[in-house]
Design a protein around this motif. Structure first.
Motif: not given
Length: 57
Positions: A22-28, A55-57, A14-19, A40-45
């Protein structure tokens, strides 16, 4: 015991998805644990894919 582990990994996802939204880089990624980092990376992807599909802007 298993429930706590699942909750932590679910929270990492969930935290990765939110990141990602929010436009954060995966390195964060804040996690050092391999399982949590993977979640986290799965959620980010997933979030990046959703953003690219419009779906989101």
């Amino acid at each position: 015991m298993k429930r706590q582990k699942r909750d932590k990994l679910g929270r990492a996802h969930s935290n990765g998805y939110q990141a990602g939204l929010g436009g954060k880089a995966k390195e964060q990624c804040p996690y050092q644990n391999l399982e949590a980092k993977s979640e986290w990376l799965g959620g980010w992807r997933e979030a990046i894919t959703d953003r690219n599909m419009g779906l989101y802007k």
